[in-house]
Design an enzyme around this catalytic site. Structure first.
Site, PDB file in Angstrom:
ATOM      1  N   LYS B  69       0.850  -1.207   0.000  1.00  0.00           N
ATOM      2  CA  LYS B  69       0.000   0.000   0.000  1.00  0.00           C
ATOM      3  C   LYS B  69       0.880   1.250   0.000  1.00  0.00           C
ATOM      4  O   LYS B  69       0.682   2.164  -0.806  1.00  0.00           O
ATOM      5  CB  LYS B  69      -0.910  -0.014   1.234  1.00  0.00           C
ATOM      6  CG  LYS B  69      -1.959   1.089   1.253  1.00  0.00           C
ATOM      7  CD  LYS B  69      -2.644   1.206   2.610  1.00  0.00           C
ATOM      8  CE  LYS B  69      -3.558   0.040   2.911  1.00  0.00           C
ATOM      9  NZ  LYS B  69      -4.948   0.269   2.425  1.00  0.00           N
ATOM     10  N   ARG B 139      -3.197   2.882   8.626  1.00  0.00           N
ATOM     11  CA  ARG B 139      -3.533   1.588   8.012  1.00  0.00           C
ATOM     12  C   ARG B 139      -2.303   0.682   7.991  1.00  0.00           C
ATOM     13  O   ARG B 139      -1.182   1.152   7.812  1.00  0.00           O
ATOM     14  CB  ARG B 139      -3.983   1.782   6.558  1.00  0.00           C
ATOM     15  CG  ARG B 139      -5.318   2.445   6.376  1.00  0.00           C
ATOM     16  CD  ARG B 139      -5.618   2.552   4.882  1.00  0.00           C
ATOM     17  NE  ARG B 139      -6.993   2.946   4.624  1.00  0.00           N
ATOM     18  CZ  ARG B 139      -7.380   4.207   4.412  1.00  0.00           C
ATOM     19  NH1 ARG B 139      -6.487   5.189   4.427  1.00  0.00           N
ATOM     20  NH2 ARG B 139      -8.648   4.488   4.181  1.00  0.00           N
ATOM     21  N   GLY B 148      -6.760 -10.038   7.936  1.00  0.00           N
ATOM     22  CA  GLY B 148      -6.518 -10.594   9.253  1.00  0.00           C
ATOM     23  C   GLY B 148      -5.752  -9.621  10.123  1.00  0.00           C
ATOM     24  O   GLY B 148      -5.783  -9.718  11.346  1.00  0.00           O
ATOM     25  N   MET B 150      -4.892  -5.709  11.511  1.00  0.00           N
ATOM     26  CA  MET B 150      -5.668  -4.505  11.796  1.00  0.00           C
ATOM     27  C   MET B 150      -5.742  -3.681  10.540  1.00  0.00           C
ATOM     28  O   MET B 150      -4.760  -3.554   9.826  1.00  0.00           O
ATOM     29  CB  MET B 150      -4.981  -3.696  12.889  1.00  0.00           C
ATOM     30  CG  MET B 150      -5.924  -2.699  13.499  1.00  0.00           C
ATOM     31  SD  MET B 150      -5.016  -1.325  14.209  1.00  0.00           S
ATOM     32  CE  MET B 150      -4.797  -0.315  12.771  1.00  0.00           C
ATOM     33  N   ARG B 383      -3.608  -1.201  -6.577  1.00  0.00           N
ATOM     34  CA  ARG B 383      -2.836  -2.434  -6.456  1.00  0.00           C
ATOM     35  C   ARG B 383      -3.251  -3.369  -7.594  1.00  0.00           C
ATOM     36  O   ARG B 383      -4.282  -3.164  -8.228  1.00  0.00           O
ATOM     37  CB  ARG B 383      -3.095  -3.094  -5.101  1.00  0.00           C
ATOM     38  CG  ARG B 383      -4.549  -3.393  -4.882  1.00  0.00           C
ATOM     39  CD  ARG B 383      -4.792  -3.934  -3.503  1.00  0.00           C
ATOM     40  NE  ARG B 383      -6.227  -3.893  -3.210  1.00  0.00           N
ATOM     41  CZ  ARG B 383      -6.740  -4.181  -2.036  1.00  0.00           C
ATOM     42  NH1 ARG B 383      -5.963  -4.499  -1.031  1.00  0.00           N
ATOM     43  NH2 ARG B 383      -8.049  -4.139  -1.851  1.00  0.00           N
ATOM     44  N   HIS B 501     -16.505  -9.207   1.152  1.00  0.00           N
ATOM     45  CA  HIS B 501     -15.449 -10.106   1.628  1.00  0.00           C
ATOM     46  C   HIS B 501     -15.544 -11.478   0.967  1.00  0.00           C
ATOM     47  O   HIS B 501     -14.578 -12.000   0.396  1.00  0.00           O
ATOM     48  CB  HIS B 501     -15.558 -10.247   3.153  1.00  0.00           C
ATOM     49  CG  HIS B 501     -14.546 -11.177   3.739  1.00  0.00           C
ATOM     50  ND1 HIS B 501     -14.851 -12.469   4.094  1.00  0.00           N
ATOM     51  CD2 HIS B 501     -13.227 -11.007   4.006  1.00  0.00           C
ATOM     52  CE1 HIS B 501     -13.761 -13.057   4.581  1.00  0.00           C
ATOM     53  NE2 HIS B 501     -12.765 -12.172   4.544  1.00  0.00           N
ATOM     54  N   ARG B 607      -1.100 -47.127 -14.632  1.00  0.00           N
ATOM     55  CA  ARG B 607      -1.212 -48.116 -13.562  1.00  0.00           C
ATOM     56  C   ARG B 607      -1.987 -49.302 -14.119  1.00  0.00           C
ATOM     57  O   ARG B 607      -3.046 -49.107 -14.720  1.00  0.00           O
ATOM     58  CB  ARG B 607      -1.975 -47.521 -12.372  1.00  0.00           C
ATOM     59  CG  ARG B 607      -1.170 -46.562 -11.533  1.00  0.00           C
ATOM     60  CD  ARG B 607      -2.075 -45.809 -10.582  1.00  0.00           C
ATOM     61  NE  ARG B 607      -2.841 -44.857 -11.362  1.00  0.00           N
ATOM     62  CZ  ARG B 607      -2.709 -43.540 -11.264  1.00  0.00           C
ATOM     63  NH1 ARG B 607      -1.879 -43.008 -10.406  1.00  0.00           N
ATOM     64  NH2 ARG B 607      -3.427 -42.734 -12.026  1.00  0.00           N
ATOM     65  N   ARG B 663       3.447 -49.214 -15.788  1.00  0.00           N
ATOM     66  CA  ARG B 663       3.990 -49.714 -14.526  1.00  0.00           C
ATOM     67  C   ARG B 663       3.454 -51.109 -14.268  1.00  0.00           C
ATOM     68  O   ARG B 663       2.252 -51.342 -14.361  1.00  0.00           O
ATOM     69  CB  ARG B 663       3.586 -48.794 -13.367  1.00  0.00           C
ATOM     70  CG  ARG B 663       4.136 -49.283 -12.037  1.00  0.00           C
ATOM     71  CD  ARG B 663       3.817 -48.333 -10.914  1.00  0.00           C
ATOM     72  NE  ARG B 663       2.420 -48.414 -10.529  1.00  0.00           N
ATOM     73  CZ  ARG B 663       1.872 -47.653  -9.598  1.00  0.00           C
ATOM     74  NH1 ARG B 663       2.579 -46.734  -8.980  1.00  0.00           N
ATOM     75  NH2 ARG B 663       0.598 -47.778  -9.307  1.00  0.00           N
ATOM     76  N   SER B 811      11.592 -42.745 -12.854  1.00  0.00           N
ATOM     77  CA  SER B 811      10.426 -41.888 -12.658  1.00  0.00           C
ATOM     78  C   SER B 811      10.202 -41.781 -11.161  1.00  0.00           C
ATOM     79  O   SER B 811       9.959 -42.787 -10.490  1.00  0.00           O
ATOM     80  CB  SER B 811       9.213 -42.485 -13.356  1.00  0.00           C
ATOM     81  OG  SER B 811       8.103 -41.644 -13.143  1.00  0.00           O
ATOM     82  N   ASN B 815       4.705 -39.738  -4.394  1.00  0.00           N
ATOM     83  CA  ASN B 815       3.701 -40.049  -3.368  1.00  0.00           C
ATOM     84  C   ASN B 815       4.304 -41.002  -2.339  1.00  0.00           C
ATOM     85  O   ASN B 815       4.359 -40.695  -1.149  1.00  0.00           O
ATOM     86  CB  ASN B 815       2.463 -40.712  -3.987  1.00  0.00           C
ATOM     87  CG  ASN B 815       1.762 -39.792  -4.967  1.00  0.00           C
ATOM     88  OD1 ASN B 815       2.015 -38.600  -4.995  1.00  0.00           O
ATOM     89  ND2 ASN B 815       0.885 -40.344  -5.771  1.00  0.00           N
ATOM     90  N   CYS B 878       6.198 -38.907 -11.518  1.00  0.00           N
ATOM     91  CA  CYS B 878       4.821 -39.295 -11.796  1.00  0.00           C
ATOM     92  C   CYS B 878       3.978 -39.301 -10.532  1.00  0.00           C
ATOM     93  O   CYS B 878       2.889 -39.832 -10.522  1.00  0.00           O
ATOM     94  CB  CYS B 878       4.764 -40.641 -12.509  1.00  0.00           C
ATOM     95  SG  CYS B 878       5.399 -42.002 -11.527  1.00  0.00           S
ATOM     96  N   TYR B 898      10.912 -34.634 -17.762  1.00  0.00           N
ATOM     97  CA  TYR B 898       9.475 -34.385 -17.861  1.00  0.00           C
ATOM     98  C   TYR B 898       8.795 -34.520 -16.504  1.00  0.00           C
ATOM     99  O   TYR B 898       9.355 -35.114 -15.576  1.00  0.00           O
ATOM    100  CB  TYR B 898       8.809 -35.341 -18.869  1.00  0.00           C
ATOM    101  CG  TYR B 898       8.798 -36.777 -18.419  1.00  0.00           C
ATOM    102  CD1 TYR B 898       7.772 -37.264 -17.587  1.00  0.00           C
ATOM    103  CD2 TYR B 898       9.796 -37.660 -18.794  1.00  0.00           C
ATOM    104  CE1 TYR B 898       7.769 -38.573 -17.149  1.00  0.00           C
ATOM    105  CE2 TYR B 898       9.806 -38.965 -18.361  1.00  0.00           C
ATOM    106  CZ  TYR B 898       8.796 -39.419 -17.535  1.00  0.00           C
ATOM    107  OH  TYR B 898       8.785 -40.717 -17.091  1.00  0.00           O
TER     108      TYR B 898
END
Lengths: 922, 922
Positions: B69, B139, B148, B150, B383, B501, B607, B663, B811, B815, B878, B898
């Site tokens: 700001k 401000r 969140g 003031m 902004r 909001h 898979r 796979r 690869s 996960n 992957c 990749y």
């Protein structure tokens, strides 16, 4: 018969296995054994080494090239012992054979011819000669001795012509043809692949016709006829003639030895024993001597000291008028060497001199083989004698006293893992007084084993895999049985002596064995054995006492061992040389005290979860878990606090003045709740809550993968009140101890940390709680409580630099670290680990010996990163690897401050740490 | 009231959040936003920056120091726009405040005094003057805008004396006291912590006594009296007097802004938005202008283009005779800026000129706030305007066309993750024709949301955590609700406009929102809402159409999106600049086709397990699992072979000419067996085997931690026949495709490899099978089938150099790698992850965005070691991270070939890859 008779030799080769295992393998498990500095440098391209009066080209330092047997034959020749001359084909020739796609390397047979010519000259006999033929034995022998390879072919060089030559030369035609039929049998079986039972059938048939009970009852004609029958058997079964050309025999025998290097049994033995990196096997060709040339001939095996107890007495057996193999054939009972003077005092005295000379020369307890041919003694073999853990300790101490070796050498001589044998319980003598002894065999390998009989090796493997304790019960064992022997807790045989296959292998592994319990009649087919008219099956528990040879009915109680003065001396030496600290994992005052007695320098891991299972505690614990809000949880925890505090007071007292690392609660909460309906109902009644509530909580706490779930410090994050109660108990116990002038040195260890943020936050809570309790109890003195963490999550090792900033110490939890680094659940690994070991996809169970290249990489990285961020960071290990000698070596190499292991493994860790330091040159 | 009216400003600060998120955070998530090259270098130790006619010390590049700001106020002043003068206290002062243990840094108030003096001089007014007082607003404003904290205190400088001065200067005593009571209310609430409702009660009481309906109905006397009452409220509630000294007011207000930086809501917002590394908040002190000085005054907010669609039209709202806060107060409906010329043509024309100037200057779509005081226009804020994904694409393309920005800039302007909004389904128009529209609100944020109503933020969080899809139904939302809004699939409010909001926050997150649906009467207490006489509760499904504002009964069907030409253009640009390949994870021909349409350059993960669940297949699969020997297993597998082959043919056809990574079977076998009694009985009937056999097999296959159990390549080790069937299917399908001139490019991927030995052995089996099938089918051409492995076990990454020797490609399965590196089970993490995020122990869910410092370390190590051993090793990812923009940046930085992600995330990955390449300078 020929096959049976080779068993002992085959397996006595296992003798040096354990020494090998503890030594170079520990330092770098996947590397080949380190060469001793060679006295002679091997010549490039040379494939055959001669030993004899003419010249001796090898020596004891050249085991990698000419194998253990060949190296020692050369060495004995060189120091002037009577060794029949011969030559050794190198292990490199074996490697070249495989590299060339299983073809004998170019030029090898030329070299063999040249050396055979030398041998002929020295012996004054010619190979295949029809008057006085040279006969040779052919034996395998790698750098490390191992059963499972082809062992021995005797009398090679005999054929239809030379057998008559031998008859002439010895004046004993029956002897000559008996030698020929032995060759035909062994050659047919081992080289040409003809199953042994074909020869047995032929012999049995012949004996029947000659009405002979024993082999020796068959007359000369019968033996001559038998040779013809054996040649027919070979032709019929292998579709080829027995080769009459001695050099053809030799060539085929050499190739058979090479092939046996990669026989399944040999590969399996190498895997089980952790042997890797060898080039191949050497082949020893040696002129024959005969112990079966009459009553002035004989053969024997002996140890220069007692391999069971270590006492400095000559220990062995011999047979008159027999070949080496006959000692363990079970046909005749061998005599103890003590009785030899009565037979031939001169030979005995010569043998005792040689024994002294060998011990002095090798500065080791030796295992020797000898043959007396017509009153003349020949040495056929010497090697480091296999021994029990107790014997290893006694011999090492005695030899230091005798100034044969130094303390450091003594320490390196004792395989650290073998100390287990000294520390394991034996049967309670009181229990024994009322026990039913079913039979008494030979005390072949000490120990106390309790289990149920298994009657084949496969059965033993399978039942052991399923978690059962089994005792392998066999008439006798053979190299095919090693997997089953390894799986069993004890071995019982009904035939065979102290030097039989079962006895030798079991002693090497420190496994309890009772051998030759002749009263035990085994019916493997029906899965029973009968003794004194009573029959026992697969479901009957039996106990074996390997120190007395007793076979006892039922499951006998055991007592703790008492340790000899030599043991204490070895431990003192170990402490003198080691630089690595040794702590223990102990959860109770009794364990703590025992470990302290064993020399632990502190507790590296006190698990607190076991403390919550007893009596009132589990009730309060369950109330806590069922609580629906923090307030109720705190109420339940308040009930646990006094118990927990008293637990710590007890442990602190036992470890007075030594550090005690307390790990905060680790397992998932569902482990404290019952899973079955009945127990849930009982719990509901006790706690006065509806069963449905308990079931709901159990369901809510259920996890798909509890190992990766809500446990460890994750519990402290969600339930800070548990952490607070535990820290409070530690601090209150510390202050309580101070009041009674017991210096408690607790260290608080946070489990399962994966990020710096976790430890930073929990450390703050721990520090706040310490301050709070100190304040409440108005304790003014300094409380130096270290706060650290387990490193057991891969991410913690990877980010150890960050975590070290908020840790006073690291302790590698290599159990969980191994689970996560491999992605192996310890609880589930049995579904695939056997296949992995079988197919050589893993060198060993990574939960037993630390996986240096994977898990070890994380341990090293974690240590280095942690120390880089905080140079005075204390680093230890508290996984079960802390008591594994190879892993202790690794921990030393990584530069850890200490290892922590179960109380019984503390002495092992102390010794292994000393060995690591000595090898490291410190 | 004061609190409510601050809502809009508070939350509009969220506008730049997404831009921020996609930009520097992606490259280095834990580092502070990268500074634009500073036009002016900040002076060391300087804590206050002035902006005004006298001098302007900051500019737009200094957001890190003076906040967004403050930087933009300085910039607007510098380019000659009418901005009320003022000064900005730096974020460094805020950091110093916390470093000093929450004390204002030494010298700060001195600097404030000096700059206030300049301000007084420029304004020709004095702070606290009793004749013509200077009033200021205070401000907060950090480098990244965030709700969140003031927000605003207006009219600061008023006290019992200066209020009369304001009355004199404006000639409007009611206005002056109304300004005073606003100050008292805001100051009491925000600075002194007096709950807003105490002021509300006092006001209500007064209105009753004056018989006033609206605030504006209260006469001057009443307002004067209200000021006294407000002072009493402050005294009674905060136990202190309202500070009469204007500098004391200023000091307390500055400190309140600093404190709000670490308010729970601010921390929570930063966490949810992934904002970290900022110094603190700046404080803007600016002279007041008044939009409520009569009908020639007014105030408004506007976007320079439509933030919903991106169309180049001026878009905003204004209110006559009002202060900024009133626009969203809901008391009066604001007018569209289009209607402004009717009210004041001159001001409108000036505003349009300013809009053009700002867009040209910032080369961005701007979000502005303005006030007209007695006919004079003032700019209070500008902004970067927050926008939907669709708007971001359109604006970027339009601005390139308008030559405002380059293609590269355009690509960097579009938050890659926001493309999801364009790719998500919308409601099926056919389904809508028969749908019951319950109400129509404002189309505040596009999207199609289906779920059940939740009436508080907490409720939304809890029910969403339990897996439910909820729609947050609120009268209006406030910054306290952000957690609940984040958890909900859609937001419905009964009050508030397009700039409320709810609307602003939802648009920023690309979350569906219908705002101001006035017909919807909400009863949060009873958990219902009523519309058109019908009442709906927590169990009733509703659908929200964020593009039309419709609230629809029940669960409406959705359809796939159609993509605009601009979208295609952005994708073309992205492909031009990116260097990272983008593949997809697809298990069916349909998925493969969709991904190809979205621009996937191949399949990175097929898979095969899903293929075994349909119809006949599951039956054969179960037969295979129940088989007791290899032969029976092979029989069952033979039945699966044709299905599997056809699966591959379909996928190969769809991906014609592009690589397809298949796979091999990965999940544990027990996943294919039913667990409950009923299904087991059905299975028994179908397979004609006893139920007991099925139960026994289920029991035998049960694992404590299936994630770490018998799965992945461990299955291939124990059941090589499964691997063979799958490889055979791949090869047969490839050859079948070749016959129809479809070039299939399969790559065979072995899952869960942890050691080189595993892959070496399985690779051999795969190669043997390929050769076997080729031979059988008499296929003469070359078959180039690559063989590689997943890297998803930490040990595989650690020993990647060894594994690369036998792999054509890696690869990263991030996960499982994340599960094992953290020791987190994805299935169980919900028991503790919320606590971890709440307590800032993790910056985000590591399964959504790759953990760079831990898991990323292994990925980098694996890539480097692998390439060191094999320079041409192809490396990809992957795991689901392949479609997460921040993770794509990481993959680019690591040098992967990749990324592979789900079809819908392919465009996101393409854009993110381009952004990474552009930032990388390529």
């Amino acid at each position: 018969m020929a096959k049976k008779t080779t068993a002992r030799k085959t397996t006595k080769k296992a003798a040096k296995k354990t020494t090998h295992k503890a030594a170079p393998r520990a330092a770098a498990p996947t590397k080949p054994a380190k060469k001793a500095p060679a006295k002679r440098s091997p010549k490039a391209g040379k494939m055959v080494y001669y030993f004899g009066a003419t010249r001796t080209e090898g020596d004891a330092s050249m085991k990698q090239i000419i194998g253990g047997k060949g190296a020692n034959l050369a060495e004995m020749t060189a120091i002037g012992l009577p060794v029949p001359p011969g030559f050794t084909i190198t292990t490199e020739a074996c490697a070249a054979y495989y590299q060339a796609g299983k073809r004998l390397p170019h030029g090898l047979m030329n070299e063999v011819h040249t050396h055979t010519a030398t041998l002929e000259k020295e012996a004054g006999k010619r190979f295949g000669d029809k008057n006085n033929p040279l006969l040779v034995s052919v034996r395998s022998g790698a750098a490390v001795s191992m059963p499972g390879m082809m062992d021995t072919i005797l009398n090679l060089g005999l054929n239809d012509e030379s057998v008559e030559g031998l008859a002439k030369a010895t004046g004993n035609r029956r002897f000559a043809f008996d030698a020929y039929r032995r060759l035909l049998n062994m050659f047919g079986d081992v080289v040409l692949g003809v199953d042994h039972h074909h020869f047995e059938l032929a012999f049995d048939d012949l004996k029947q016709r000659y009405n002979a009970k024993l082999d020796t009852d068959v007359p000369e004609n019968g033996i001559v006829e038998l040779c013809e029958r054996y040649k027919d058997v070979i032709k019929a079964q292998s579709l080829q003639d027995f080769p009459q050309n001695p050099f053809k025999q030799l060539e085929l025998a050499i190739e058979a030895v090479f092939k046996s290097w990669n026989a399944d049994r040999a590969i399996s033995y190498r895997r089980l024993s952790g042997i890797s990196g060898l080039k191949g096997t050497a082949v020893n060709v040696q002129s024959m001597v005969f112990g079966n040339m009459g009553d002035d001939s004989g053969t024997g095996v002996a140890f220069t000291r007692d391999p069971s107890t270590g006492r400095n007495v000559f220990y062995g057996e011999f047979l008159i008028n027999a070949q080496g193999e006959d000692v363990v054939a079970g046909i005749r009972t061998p005599e103890h060497v003590n009785s030899m003077p009565k037979w031939n005092k001169k030979v005995y005295d010569q043998l005792i001199k040689i024994k002294h000379k060998l011990e002095k020369h090798y500065r080791e307890m030796e295992d020797i083989e000898f043959t007396i041919e017509r009153g003349k003694l020949y040495m056929l073999q010497t090697r480091t004698g296999k021994r029990t853990g107790a014997a290893a300790v006694k011999i090492a101490c005695d030899m230091v006293k005798e100034r044969l070796i130094t303390e450091k050498e003594a320490l390196l001589r004792i395989p650290a893992g073998d100390l287990t044998q000294l520390l394991l319980p034996s049967f309670d003598p009181k229990a024994k007084t009322i026990a039913t002894v079913l039979a008494k065999g030979l005390p072949a390998s000490p120990g106390a084993a309790v289990g149920r009989p298994a009657f084949t090796a496969d059965e033993a493997v399978n039942r052991a895999r399923a978690g059962e304790k089994v005792i392998l019960v066999r008439k006798e064992t053979s190299p095919e049985d090693v997997d089953g022997m390894h799986s069993a807790v004890g071995i019982l045989t009904s035939t065979g002596g102290m030097t039989s296959h079962a006895a030798v292998v079991a002693r090497g592994w420190g496994k309890c064995c009772v051998a030759g319990a002749g009263e035990v009649a085994i019916d493997a087919k029906s899965g029973t054995f009968t003794v004194k008219g009573r029959t026992f099956g697969r479901q009957d528990m039996i106990s074996l006492d390997g120190s007395t040879g007793e076979v006892i009915e039922g499951s006998l109680a055991t007592v703790e061992p008492t340790l000899s003065g030599d043991f204490a001396k070895v431990m003192r030496w170990a402490d003198k040389y080691r630089t690595l600290g040794v702590r223990t994992n102990a959860d109770t005052p009794a364990d703590a005290q025992r470990a302290r007695d064993f020399g632990a320098q502190g507790i590296g891991l006190t698990r607190t979860e076991h403390m919550f299972f007893e009596g009132d505690r589990i009730r309060a614990m369950r109330e806590m878990i069922l609580a629906e809000n923090r307030e109720d949880r705190e109420k339940a925890l308040e009930k646990l606090l006094p118990h927990q505090r008293e637990d710590f007071v007890g442990i602190f007292r036992a470890m007075k003045g030594l550090p005690v690392t307390v790990r905060l609660l680790d397992p998932p909460l569902h482990e404290f709740l019952p899973n079955d309906d009945k127990s849930q109902e009982e719990m509901a009644a006790v706690l006065r809550v509806p069963v449905a509530k308990i079931k709901a909580r159990v369901a809510a706490l259920h996890e798909a993968n509890p190992m990766l779930g809500h446990r460890g410090c994750r519990l402290a994050v969600t339930y800070p009140e548990i952490l607070k109660m535990q820290v409070r108990a530690i601090v209150e116990a510390t202050i309580e101890c101070a009041a009674e002038r017991v210096k408690a040195m607790p260290e608080i260890m946070v489990p399962l940390v994966g990020t710096r943020a976790e430890l930073a936050m929990l450390r703050q809570q721990i520090e706040d709680t310490i301050a709070e309790v100190k304040n409440e109890m108005d304790y003014k003195s300094r409380l130096d409580i270290k706060i650290g963490t387990m490193i057991e999550i891969p991410r913690a090792a990877l980010t150890a630099d960050e975590i070290a900033e908020v840790a006073d110490f690291f302790s590698f939890g290599t159990n969980d670290l191994t689970q996560l680094t491999f992605g192996y659940s310890r609880d589930d690994i049995n579904t695939f680990l056997p296949d992995y070991l079988q197919q050589d996809l893993l060198p060993n169970d990574p939960f037993q010996s630390l996986d240096v290249s994977g898990v070890g990489q994380l341990v090293e990285m974690g240590t280095q990163k942690g120390r880089a961020a905080k140079p005075d960071l204390k680093v230890g290990i508290c996984g079960e690897h802390g008591g594994d000698p190879a892993s202790v070596h690794f921990c030393h190499a990584v530069g850890m401050d200490y290892v922590s292991c179960s109380p019984f493994r503390v002495p092992i860790a102390r010794l292994a740490a000393a060995q690591a330091a000595i090898r490291d040159g410190k």
